[in-house]
Write a protein that holds these residues in place. Structure first.
Motif, PDB file in Angstrom:
ATOM      1  N   TYR A  13       1.234   3.942  -3.125  1.00 44.03           N
ATOM      2  CA  TYR A  13       1.055   5.384  -2.923  1.00 44.03           C
ATOM      3  C   TYR A  13       2.271   6.153  -3.467  1.00 44.03           C
ATOM      4  O   TYR A  13       2.127   7.137  -4.185  1.00 44.03           O
ATOM      5  CB  TYR A  13       0.844   5.722  -1.447  1.00 44.03           C
ATOM      6  N   GLU A  27       0.828  -1.215   0.000  1.00 42.98           N
ATOM      7  CA  GLU A  27       0.000   0.000   0.000  1.00 42.98           C
ATOM      8  C   GLU A  27       0.859   1.261   0.000  1.00 42.98           C
ATOM      9  O   GLU A  27       0.571   2.214  -0.713  1.00 42.98           O
ATOM     10  CB  GLU A  27      -0.960   0.004   1.196  1.00 42.98           C
ATOM     11  N   VAL A  37      -2.034   4.643  -6.151  1.00 48.25           N
ATOM     12  CA  VAL A  37      -3.152   4.731  -5.212  1.00 48.25           C
ATOM     13  C   VAL A  37      -3.206   6.131  -4.623  1.00 48.25           C
ATOM     14  O   VAL A  37      -2.178   6.685  -4.232  1.00 48.25           O
ATOM     15  CB  VAL A  37      -2.979   3.695  -4.070  1.00 48.25           C
TER      16      VAL A  37
END
Length: 166
Positions: free
Chosen positions: A82, A78, A87
């Motif tokens: 990013y 994650e 994301v």
């Protein structure tokens, strides 16, 4: 490196089975008597322990969060997604842009721990680690990571879940 420096480091690398093996540390000094430290260590169960330490004067507080292997992989991916721009963060309950959250609750003791990764406008991250008991004010520490530090953290996490760092 002198022999004295080499001897001084040797005891630090020896670990007992109970003591997690430290793989990464970040240290931020705000003033002479105020600093924060992030320690990432390998747990005996195959995950990692993320510990944030805050010291001000003579007082010190520490909050630790144990991530299992699945959470370790999720955190690394994650944050990496990013940093790559794949994301976009979503606002959490407080309205702060958040990449990922982990929540652990112990029903027996009523204790909880929460790890949130929030985003700054400059691309840096904040690791927000809180622990407490339902109905009471939580204890917490916020550790800010610059973009280069966040990239370094992702690389270390990736090495851990690929099994090359242990």
């Amino acid at each position: 490196m002198t022999h004295q420096a080499a001897r001084h480091q040797r005891p630090q690398t020896q670990h007992t089975q109970q003591q997690p093996k430290t793989v990464l540390e970040f240290f931020h000094k705000a003033s002479e008597d105020r600093h924060k430290k992030l320690v990432l260590a390998v747990s005996e169960r195959g995950g990692v322990i993320l510990r944030l330490i805050e010291r001000e004067g003579e007082g010190q507080k520490s909050v630790a969060f144990a991530l299992n292997r699945t959470e370790l992989i999720s955190l690394a991916r994650e944050v990496e997604f990013y940093l790559m721009g794949v994301v976009k963060p979503t606002p959490n309950v407080s309205g702060r842009p958040t990449i990922v959250e982990f929540f652990h609750y112990n029903e027996t003791s009523g204790q909880y721990k929460k790890l949130t990764v929030e985003v700054f406008e400059d691309g840096g991250l904040a690791l927000v680690l809180r622990e407490g008991e339902k109905g009471r004010i939580p204890d917490g520490i916020v550790f800010s990571l610059s973009r280069p530090e966040a990239i370094h953290l992702v690389e270390e996490l990736r090495l851990l879940f690929q099994g090359r760092r242990v």
